[in-house]
Each structure stands twice: as C-alpha cells, then as structure tokens.
Design a protein around this motif. Structure first.
Motif, PDB file in Angstrom:
ATOM      1  N   TYR A 268       2.618  25.076 -26.653  1.00  0.00           N
ATOM      2  CA  TYR A 268       2.140  26.183 -25.831  1.00  0.00           C
ATOM      3  C   TYR A 268       1.016  26.903 -26.552  1.00  0.00           C
ATOM      4  CZ  TYR A 268       2.999  29.544 -22.024  1.00  0.00           C
ATOM      5  OH  TYR A 268       2.914  30.313 -20.889  1.00  0.00           O
ATOM      6  N   GLY A 269      -0.078  27.171 -25.836  1.00  0.00           N
ATOM      7  CA  GLY A 269      -1.193  27.914 -26.407  1.00  0.00           C
ATOM      8  C   GLY A 269      -0.786  29.335 -26.744  1.00  0.00           C
ATOM      9  N   ILE A 270      -1.408  29.876 -27.792  1.00  0.00           N
ATOM     10  CA  ILE A 270      -0.939  31.150 -28.321  1.00  0.00           C
ATOM     11  C   ILE A 270      -2.099  31.941 -28.903  1.00  0.00           C
ATOM     12  CG2 ILE A 270      -0.463  30.207 -30.612  1.00  0.00           C
ATOM     13  CD1 ILE A 270       2.024  31.911 -30.742  1.00  0.00           C
ATOM     14  N   THR A 271      -1.932  33.264 -28.920  1.00  0.00           N
ATOM     15  CA  THR A 271      -2.870  34.137 -29.608  1.00  0.00           C
ATOM     16  C   THR A 271      -2.122  34.902 -30.691  1.00  0.00           C
ATOM     17  OG1 THR A 271      -2.495  36.061 -28.182  1.00  0.00           O
ATOM     18  CG2 THR A 271      -4.154  34.449 -27.463  1.00  0.00           C
ATOM     19  N   VAL A 272      -2.854  35.492 -31.606  1.00  0.00           N
ATOM     20  CA  VAL A 272      -2.228  36.295 -32.655  1.00  0.00           C
ATOM     21  C   VAL A 272      -1.451  37.452 -32.034  1.00  0.00           C
ATOM     22  CG1 VAL A 272      -2.694  37.812 -34.624  1.00  0.00           C
ATOM     23  CG2 VAL A 272      -3.923  35.648 -34.401  1.00  0.00           C
ATOM     24  N   GLU A 273      -1.997  38.012 -30.963  1.00  0.00           N
ATOM     25  CA  GLU A 273      -1.335  39.149 -30.300  1.00  0.00           C
ATOM     26  C   GLU A 273       0.016  38.743 -29.715  1.00  0.00           C
ATOM     27  OE1 GLU A 273      -2.316  42.571 -26.922  1.00  0.00           O
ATOM     28  OE2 GLU A 273      -3.767  40.970 -27.335  1.00  0.00           O
ATOM     29  N   ASP A 274       0.134  37.494 -29.214  1.00  0.00           N
ATOM     30  CA  ASP A 274       1.412  37.031 -28.657  1.00  0.00           C
ATOM     31  C   ASP A 274       2.540  37.123 -29.679  1.00  0.00           C
ATOM     32  OD1 ASP A 274       0.406  36.369 -26.127  1.00  0.00           O
ATOM     33  OD2 ASP A 274      -0.229  34.390 -26.812  1.00  0.00           O
ATOM     34  N   LEU A 275       2.217  36.906 -30.963  1.00  0.00           N
ATOM     35  CA  LEU A 275       3.233  36.898 -32.012  1.00  0.00           C
ATOM     36  C   LEU A 275       3.441  38.257 -32.669  1.00  0.00           C
ATOM     37  CD1 LEU A 275       2.660  33.506 -33.879  1.00  0.00           C
ATOM     38  CD2 LEU A 275       4.601  34.158 -32.454  1.00  0.00           C
ATOM     39  N   SER A 276       2.721  39.265 -32.207  1.00  0.00           N
ATOM     40  CA  SER A 276       2.905  40.593 -32.782  1.00  0.00           C
ATOM     41  C   SER A 276       4.345  41.052 -32.568  1.00  0.00           C
ATOM     42  CB  SER A 276       1.943  41.594 -32.130  1.00  0.00           C
ATOM     43  OG  SER A 276       2.245  41.761 -30.752  1.00  0.00           O
ATOM     44  N   PRO A 277       4.898  41.840 -33.488  1.00  0.00           N
ATOM     45  CA  PRO A 277       6.300  42.270 -33.355  1.00  0.00           C
ATOM     46  C   PRO A 277       6.611  42.909 -32.015  1.00  0.00           C
ATOM     47  CG  PRO A 277       5.449  42.834 -35.523  1.00  0.00           C
ATOM     48  CD  PRO A 277       4.277  42.319 -34.735  1.00  0.00           C
ATOM     49  N   GLU A 278       5.635  43.597 -31.415  1.00  0.00           N
ATOM     50  CA  GLU A 278       5.868  44.282 -30.141  1.00  0.00           C
ATOM     51  C   GLU A 278       5.997  43.313 -28.972  1.00  0.00           C
ATOM     52  OE1 GLU A 278       4.005  46.542 -33.199  1.00  0.00           O
ATOM     53  OE2 GLU A 278       3.141  44.831 -32.076  1.00  0.00           O
ATOM     54  N   LYS A 279       5.308  42.172 -29.037  1.00  0.00           N
ATOM     55  CA  LYS A 279       5.281  41.238 -27.904  1.00  0.00           C
ATOM     56  C   LYS A 279       6.054  39.954 -28.167  1.00  0.00           C
ATOM     57  CE  LYS A 279       0.890  42.852 -26.019  1.00  0.00           C
ATOM     58  NZ  LYS A 279      -0.431  42.438 -25.480  1.00  0.00           N
ATOM     59  N   ARG A 280       6.565  39.793 -29.374  1.00  0.00           N
ATOM     60  CA  ARG A 280       7.141  38.521 -29.813  1.00  0.00           C
ATOM     61  C   ARG A 280       8.306  38.073 -28.941  1.00  0.00           C
ATOM     62  NH1 ARG A 280       8.162  38.968 -35.891  1.00  0.00           N
ATOM     63  NH2 ARG A 280       5.883  39.053 -35.889  1.00  0.00           N
ATOM     64  N   GLU A 281       9.272  38.944 -28.695  1.00  0.00           N
ATOM     65  CA  GLU A 281      10.468  38.539 -27.966  1.00  0.00           C
ATOM     66  C   GLU A 281      10.158  38.144 -26.528  1.00  0.00           C
ATOM     67  OE1 GLU A 281      13.462  37.855 -29.135  1.00  0.00           O
ATOM     68  OE2 GLU A 281      12.542  38.237 -31.085  1.00  0.00           O
ATOM     69  N   ALA A 282       9.269  38.903 -25.881  1.00  0.00           N
ATOM     70  CA  ALA A 282       8.893  38.558 -24.507  1.00  0.00           C
ATOM     71  C   ALA A 282       8.178  37.215 -24.462  1.00  0.00           C
ATOM     72  CB  ALA A 282       8.005  39.653 -23.920  1.00  0.00           C
ATOM     73  N   PHE A 283       7.345  36.960 -25.458  1.00  0.00           N
ATOM     74  CA  PHE A 283       6.638  35.687 -25.517  1.00  0.00           C
ATOM     75  C   PHE A 283       7.607  34.542 -25.796  1.00  0.00           C
ATOM     76  CE2 PHE A 283       4.034  32.518 -27.860  1.00  0.00           C
ATOM     77  CZ  PHE A 283       3.185  32.175 -26.823  1.00  0.00           C
ATOM     78  N   TYR A 284       8.581  34.785 -26.657  1.00  0.00           N
ATOM     79  CA  TYR A 284       9.575  33.770 -26.964  1.00  0.00           C
ATOM     80  C   TYR A 284      10.352  33.363 -25.708  1.00  0.00           C
ATOM     81  CZ  TYR A 284       9.049  34.154 -32.056  1.00  0.00           C
ATOM     82  OH  TYR A 284       8.580  34.119 -33.341  1.00  0.00           O
ATOM     83  N   LYS A 285      10.656  34.320 -24.854  1.00  0.00           N
ATOM     84  CA  LYS A 285      11.372  33.995 -23.616  1.00  0.00           C
ATOM     85  C   LYS A 285      10.541  33.042 -22.765  1.00  0.00           C
ATOM     86  CE  LYS A 285      13.415  35.988 -19.440  1.00  0.00           C
ATOM     87  NZ  LYS A 285      13.678  37.232 -18.664  1.00  0.00           N
TER      88      LYS A 285
END
Length: 608
Positions: A268-285
């Motif tokens: 899956y394509g990703i950005t640094v922002e996707d892995l930020s602590p604030e967005k990480r869990e939502a992105f993981y879902k």
C-alpha cells in the motif's frame, strides 16, 4: 500509640507505592524488534543490567508480530544472536519433511514459533528483564541519562536508565527526545551518492500488511465474510499472475504461506504523514482491510477457496499480524550517515574500520507512486555498518536502530531488513553496555573495545564469502580487516557480487606499506633498512614482526619453521623466499603485532 498507627501505615504504604512507580536499570531498550531483542540480549550478556520493553505481546517485531517470516538477507552470515536464532529455527523444524536447513537456504518459520524462540532465548539471559504489553508514552532527559514513562498493569511507571536504545520501527522516542529526523529520497548533492536523484523527494517505500494463510485442503471451503469497503478492482492485476507459483515461493512449514506481494496485492502506498502518531491507527485499519480484501478476492475471484487466513497464528480480532511491515519512515541524524559509497567503495574513507555489523539484504524498491525514481543499483556485495550510524549526533546516550538509524534513503532499502537489523542489534547492545560498564557517554565511544565485545560473543564485523566462520583464524581475519592492512575485494559475476578475503592471494609491498607506516613509528626505519621487493615475502613478514616485538630473528624463524604447518596448519610449506599469502600475513600479524589494538575514532581515523 494506637492512634498514630494508621498514619504510620499510610506513610509506609505511600512510600512503598511511590517506590514501585519507579524502576531503575542501566540500559533501556524500547522495542522488541529484531534489533531491539538482539541489543537487549547482548547488553545483558555484557554484564549490564538491561530492560527490554515492547508494547505488543511478542518479541521479534516485524519478522514475528508483523508476519515477515521468510528471511533471505544475511542467510550466509550466521553471526552471534542472529546465528543463534537461525540455528534454533532449524532445530525446531529439522524433522519436518522437506524443510531446508542448508547453510544457503532462506530462514522460514511460523511467526508464533519465531516469537517463542526469542522469548525463550531472553529468558535464559541473566541481567535482562523483558516487559511485554508495555506501551511507552513519554521520554525526558535526566542528566546524561533518561526517564521513560510506560504503562504497566494500567498504571504509569517511570523507568530510569543511563542509556536509551530506540529500537522501534517509528523512532517515536528518539523524535520526542530531540533527535533531528529526515525522511524520503535524499538529494545527490546532500549525500554524494551518484544514484541519488538530483532533488530530494518526499517519497517513502510502500508498507505491507502481511497475511499468513493456510491451505486447508483441496476440497475445503474456507470462505471469509466480505470485508468492509471491499472493492475487487483494487486487486484486478492478480488475475494475470501465477498465484500457485507465488504461493510456492511463500511457503512456510505446516502448509502455511506468507503473503507479502506487491503491486495490487497487499502492499500500500504511504506518506510520512500517514505514519504519524496521530494518524497511525486509522491508517492501520485501512491497511488491514486492504489485506483482508485481497484474501477475499483470492477466494472468490481466483478460485482459491481452500486458502484462508490462519486463525491460530495470531491472537488478533481478524487473525492478521499485530503490526504492518514498514520499510521506512524517519531517519535520525547520526554521528555519521551511512551512504551507498560505504557499500560500493568502502575504502574511500575510513568508516569500514568502525564496523559493528554486516548486511547483504537485496535493495527493495516498492512504490505505488508512478513518479518514484527507479534506482539502478549495481549487484550488492556484503557490506559493513559503521558504529556512528546508530549514535544520535545531538542527543547524548541515545542509540537508534531499525528504520530510524542514520542512513540515506537508498541504503535504508537494505538495512531495514529484519535479519540485517538482528545482526546490527548485537553491535548496538555492545555499544550501550560499553557506556555503562566504563562510565562513558556516546561522545566518548571506544570503537575497538566495542568491536572486541562483539567478537567475544561470536558477532561478525566483516563477511568473507571465501572463508567460513568455522575457520580456526576467522577472528584474526576479522581484526586485520578492521585495520585496513588487508583490504577486502568485491567481485561481480552477472547480477551477483561477493566480498572476498582471497586468503591464498599473495601480499604486495604496495598493499601493506602505507598502512604499516601509518600504524607503526618504527616502520619507516624498517622499510628504509630492508627495502622489500614488489612482493612481500615470508622473510619480510617475520623480519617486520621481530623488529616490532624486539624478538631474536633466528630464534623466531626456527620456531615458525617448526610450527608453520603443525600448529598454524598453513596450506603452503614454510619458505622464507616465497611471497606471503594474505591469510598467513593476517594470522601472524594479528598474533604477534596486533594492529587491531590501535585505537580509532567513530570516523575510523587512527587515534595516536
């Protein structure tokens, strides 16, 4: 007296609970990843009180909890903790029909088996405390040491440590601690790498949520419910692929398969922002649902109704691995930054002298973004990892591993690999223990002392494709390689490359004279008096050793003649007039003169 007793009991209880909220250790490793586990094991074996905390339920990081359980990198480098792990995996499965335990075979294991092996290994190590299911929330400096806030049994606990190792995939603690971080493609001007793009690019490699599936039999129907937001068009490219062949390449013991496929599968394509602590869990879902959709597609659109997610491998609600396989995120600014130049032209500077680990995992290039540059990497030889790449430049007593270590984007495409990180982790543990044992900081690291500790525990500083680790004098060759007196040779054949010691090749005077002159003040006099020819002979070698050790030449020559083949087992007969081989030179110089004892700094420069 009776009235004061409850007050006294309250005070004692308060003091006891306050004490219980603070734990003291010498080295704190945060992250039970491949590197974190190896670092904790080595630190504790180096007789330093060590604690390893892991937010999840397993040790091993992405190679266990992330399901990345087929490891091809470093498969011919069975050093130290990594070698122990590989050996225990082979021992566990050795009676299973068809399981390949040969020295060149990739390491394949069921994730829960890998996690259990690592936990059992840690349980046998003195001075090591392991805390699983222990999330961390904060970190702050305490003089040269650290205070890290964690949660144990739903209560906040402060861990005080002298040295901190951030071995997480995200380097969150290092970032909070003030480490300077970067991400994405570095520019050519910034790194000096000819293969780097002209301009820096904010692109990082795709992430994969691995699936471990099981073949339940040709007649079985193991269909799963349709996942949320399922869209079959996302996986359409799988229809043009040979799924049976792909499954065979992903085969695990007990009729299981590790699915880690690119293109339209579960990357899956990703950005640094996707892995930020604030967005990480939502992105993981989102990632988990994407992988679930791929399995559903295989079952319903490709006819693999007998293939289903193994529901006994992980304890997660959807039976997928606990964490994703992240190839990169943020990288810290270290004392040195490892570039491709250290891999392909290792003698262009002196960082090779500071090696604390080895790697050879093939460079990955996984980008959903069609604009991402495709790097034309030359064939990859075995390489070394410099000590300074794990040392945070601007924060004292902080080591960083995994994707957060100090490399370029192009180098990270190999060093992030779990088996490379486990090899490196041993070096990290030795460095952390050094700081505590000798009451030093990361600003005053002694490279040779740390390397000696790694070698004492069977770690590897250099890898030679033509000399087995079982060789009687393998350590001598390792130590001589660290000095640069003998330079390793890279040979490319087609699409593969090897790093060789070339033990039977002869030594030329031009090979060794510059380094001998640099290391030994008396060498200038010796060369002026003896004037060795183009080739450095056995006589030259013995004469130089006698000159440095103030040994009687005749007595030494007689002793060496008697021991040449009986004791040293050299393959060529004793002959003072013939050219000396690289192997003979390494063994005898290391034993009698020991150039490895010459100190070097974190940049590999000789310290007089």
């Amino acid at each position: 007296m009776t009235k004061k007793l409850p007050v006294l009991l309250f005070i004692l209880f308060f003091v006891a609970t306050t004490f219980a909220e603070t734990i003291k250790t010498n080295v704190l490793v945060v992250g039970g990843t491949a590197s974190g586990t190896a670092a904790a094991v080595q630190s504790a074996r180096s007789k330093v009180k060590t604690m390893l905390i892991e937010p999840g339920p397993w040790l091993g990081g992405e190679m266990t909890a992330g399901g990345m359980c087929i490891l091809e990198g470093n498969k011919t480098m069975p050093s130290g903790v990594w070698g122990e792990f590989r050996s225990k995996v082979n021992e566990f499965y050795r009676h299973q029909p068809g399981f390949d335990t040969s020295a060149t075979a990739p390491v394949r294991f069921e994730p829960f088996v890998g996690a259990a092996i690592l936990k059992k290994l840690c349980d046998t190590v003195k001075n090591l405390t392991v805390k699983l299911k222990t999330p961390y929330t904060d970190v702050k400096k305490d003089g040269d040491g650290w205070e890290v806030t964690v949660t144990i049994d739903n209560k906040p606990v402060t861990i005080k440590a002298k040295v901190l190792v951030d071995a997480t995939p995200w380097a969150d603690l290092a970032t909070k601690a003030g480490a300077v971080m970067t991400s994405g493609f570095d520019s050519r001007a910034e790194t000096g790498e000819a293969l780097a793009p002209e301009k820096a690019l904010p692109l990082i490699e795709d992430v994969t949520w691995v699936a471990v599936v099981k073949d339940y039999g040709k007649t079985a129907h193991y269909l799963m419910p349709k996942p949320e937001d399922y869209d079959p068009s996302r996986y359409a490219c799988l229809k043009g692929m040979d799924i049976n062949k792909m499954l065979q390449g992903a085969k695990l013991p007990n009729s299981k398969y590790m699915i880690k496929w690119g293109e339209c599968a579960n990357s899956y394509g990703i950005t640094v922002e996707d892995l930020s602590p604030e967005k990480r869990e939502a992105f993981y879902k989102k990632l988990r649902l994407h992988t679930m959709g791929m399995i559903y597609f295989l079952q319903n659109e490709m006819g693999f109704k007998n293939i289903g997610i193994d529901d006994r491998e992980f304890g997660s609600s959807d039976n997928l691995p606990y964490i994703p396989f992240i190839r990169e995120y943020r990288r810290m600014t270290g004392d040195v930054r490892m570039t491709l130049n250290e891999i392909y032209t290792p003698y262009a500077n002196n960082l090779y002298r500071t090696s604390i680990g080895v790697g050879d995992a093939g460079f990955g290039q996984h980008y959903e973004d069609p604009e991402a540059p495709k790097t034309n990497y030359p064939p990859l030889p075995a390489y070394t990892i410099p000590l300074g790449a794990i040392v945070c430049r601007n924060v004292t007593n902080l080591f960083v591993t995994e994707k957060g270590m100090s490399t370029t984007h192009l180098v990270n495409a190999s060093t992030f690999y779990p088996s490379v990180q486990m090899t490196l982790g041993q070096g990290v543990g030795a460095a952390a223990a050094y700081c505590v044992f000798f009451e030093k900081t990361t600003k005053t690291l002694d490279v040779r002392t740390i390397q000696t500790e790694i070698l004492d525990y069977h770690g590897m500083l250099y890898s030679f494709a033509d000399v087995p680790v079982t060789d009687k004098y393998f350590r001598s060759l390792e130590q001589i390689s660290a000095t640069g007196l003998i330079k390793l040779v890279q040979e490319t054949k087609g699409r593969t490359a090897q790093t060789l010691f070339k033990p039977d090749s002869v030594i030329s005077t031009a090979d060794v004279k510059p380094m001998l002159m640099d290391l030994y003040t008396r060498a200038f006099i010796w060369f002026g008096r003896n004037k060795p020819g183009e080739q450095f002979t056995v006589a030259n070698l013995l004469s130089f050793i006698c000159d440095q050790t103030l040994t009687d030449p005749k007595s030494f020559q007689m002793m060496m003649q008697n021991q040449w083949q009986d004791v040293y087992k050299f393959s060529k007969p004793f002959d003072m007039d013939r050219p000396c081989t690289r192997y003979e030179f390494a063994v005898l110089m290391n034993k009698y003169v020991n150039p490895f004892k010459t100190k070097v700094d974190v940049n590999g420069k000789v310290v007089n």
